[in-house]
Motif scaffolding. Structure first.
Motif, mmCIF file in Angstrom:
data_model
loop_
_atom_site.group_PDB
_atom_site.id
_atom_site.type_symbol
_atom_site.label_atom_id
_atom_site.label_comp_id
_atom_site.label_asym_id
_atom_site.label_seq_id
_atom_site.Cartn_x
_atom_site.Cartn_y
_atom_site.Cartn_z
ATOM 1 N N HIS A 118 46.941 130.916 40.890
ATOM 2 C CA HIS A 118 48.197 130.565 41.278
ATOM 3 C C HIS A 118 48.791 129.177 40.841
ATOM 4 N N SER A 134 51.201 139.661 38.594
ATOM 5 C CA SER A 134 51.421 139.272 39.883
ATOM 6 C C SER A 134 51.012 140.252 40.790
ATOM 7 N N LYS A 135 51.008 141.519 40.573
ATOM 8 C CA LYS A 135 50.569 142.458 41.475
ATOM 9 C C LYS A 135 49.026 143.159 41.100
ATOM 10 N N SER A 140 45.705 134.382 36.689
ATOM 11 C CA SER A 140 47.143 134.392 37.678
ATOM 12 C C SER A 140 46.526 134.402 39.111
ATOM 13 N N GLN A 174 54.471 138.553 33.610
ATOM 14 C CA GLN A 174 54.174 138.268 34.572
ATOM 15 C C GLN A 174 54.358 138.961 36.027
ATOM 16 N N GLN A 175 55.406 139.750 36.070
ATOM 17 C CA GLN A 175 55.954 140.545 36.992
ATOM 18 C C GLN A 175 54.566 141.706 36.990
#
Length: 378
Positions: A314, A330-331, A311, A326-327
């Motif tokens: 990008h 992303s962090k 991830s 994915q949520q």
């Protein structure tokens, strides 16, 4: 019954099997191989139906002749299924279980569809940790059954699921039957690990390789057969990675991976906080899972480490995740990088090996948790 039309994708494989029948060169033993979830069992069941059908139409079983009617609930007298079994507590000492002992559970499982795995079969027969095998008793019974004349005057077919679960004794009992099968007798072996199959049997079969299902075929089937929206179908199809079984599991509201994601997020958050007390409790929870489930959990952690690392680039095409995964990544993804990703892989692989060798699960998971604290701080 299962027809070729019920098999997701795999048009080239279907054409090759039809050609075998048309040219009257059906081998006496076919070994279906390929990635998990690609439809090997579905294809073997469709091919068995095609062999037993007496009125083919448009390159498929007709579904209406007398033989197809017998196949509707898999009650055809000239078709036999052989599969791994376990010994139940109520079975007598010295008794070797056979497939017929689990016929009710088997018919219920295949009645739900031809795409399933060993995990689902073990769940269907109500066990978790016990090893399922194909016994010498099953081999003896198979020799008796398959040497009888076909009651319907056509082919006799045995679909042999997971032949790698044969032990040496039961495998050797089958060898003569496979070497000198009765006329118009066909064995369809469906293997997840052909390299583990006894060489004496593998060398006497014709290997039939299948590939992963095209992502577009899975996406199409999800929309047409499961009625889900196009965006969700695209995401699930990418995540399935060529496996219809994986796609179906992902659709389940409370599928296992959702719980695994919760465990993964909990591990990473507690390790980042260096909360050793809570990590010990986390390890206790993980140790309460069955060993097979623990191995699946750790394999899922491996995948999430990979997805978290990728991830950082990008480039969405490099990731295969659900919306929830994915949520989180992303962090969290920035904490998995070049300085720790390889050691994460090594630590998780070591944990999988240790669990497989019956190491103390509580110690394995607590050690993993402590190492995660160190790795996240790099």
């Amino acid at each position: 019954m299962i027809r070729f039309a019920d098999v997701i994708g795999q048009e080239d494989a279907k054409a090759r099997l039809r050609q075998m029948v048309e040219e009257d060169r059906v081998p006496h033993a076919l070994l279906f191989c390929g990635p998990q979830g690609c439809g090997k069992m579905a294809m073997a069941m469709a091919f068995a139906s095609y062999l037993l059908c007496t009125d083919h139409h448009d390159g498929d079983s007709c579904g209406t002749c007398s033989q197809c009617r017998l196949l509707h609930h898999w009650g055809h007298p000239d078709l036999r299924f052989t599969y791994p079994t376990i010994k139940r507590p109520n079975m007598q000492s010295g008794y070797q279980p056979v497939s017929d002992d689990f016929a009710r559970e088997w018919l219920q499982l295949i009645g739900e569809g031809p795409y399933f795995d060993l995990e689902q079969w073990m769940e269907a027969i109500g066990v978790d940790n016990q090893q399922a095998i194909i016994t010498g008793g099953e081999s003896d019974l198979l020799v008796q059954k398959m040497t009888l004349r076909a009651s319907q005057g056509g082919y006799k077919v045995c679909i042999f699921w997971l032949p790698e679960r044969l032990n040496d004794k039961s495998g050797n009992q089958l060898l003569k039957l496979i070497e000198e099968p009765p006329a118009k007798t066909v064995f369809l072996f469906v293997s997840e690990a052909p390299e583990q199959l006894l060489e004496t049997i593998r060398s006497r079969t014709q290997r039939f390789d299948m590939r992963r299902i095209d992502t577009q075929e899975i996406e199409k089937a999800l929309v047409e057969q499961r009625g889900i929206d196009a965006d969700s179908a695209r995401r699930v199809a990418r995540l399935a990675n060529g496996s219809w079984t994986a796609a179906l599991k992902e659709l389940k509201a409370n599928n296992e991976n959702r719980k695994f994601l919760e465990y993964f997020m909990s591990l990473m958050r507690l390790a980042y906080q260096r909360n050793v007390k809570e990590l010990r409790k986390w390890s206790d929870t993980m140790s309460g899972l069955g060993r097979e489930k623990q191995k699946r959990l750790l394999a899922y952690f491996l995948r999430m480490v990979r997805e978290s690392f990728m991830s950082n680039f990008h480039q969405p095409d490099l990731n295969f995740m659900t919306a929830d995964e994915q949520q989180f990544t992303s962090k969290f993804g920035r904490f998995i990088h070049e300085d720790n990703v390889e050691e994460f892989y090594d630590r998780l692989s070591l944990a999988i090996r240790d669990i497989g060798q019956n190491a103390n699960a509580r110690m394995v998971f607590f050690e993993l948790a402590l190492q995660t604290i160190i790795l996240l701080r790099r």
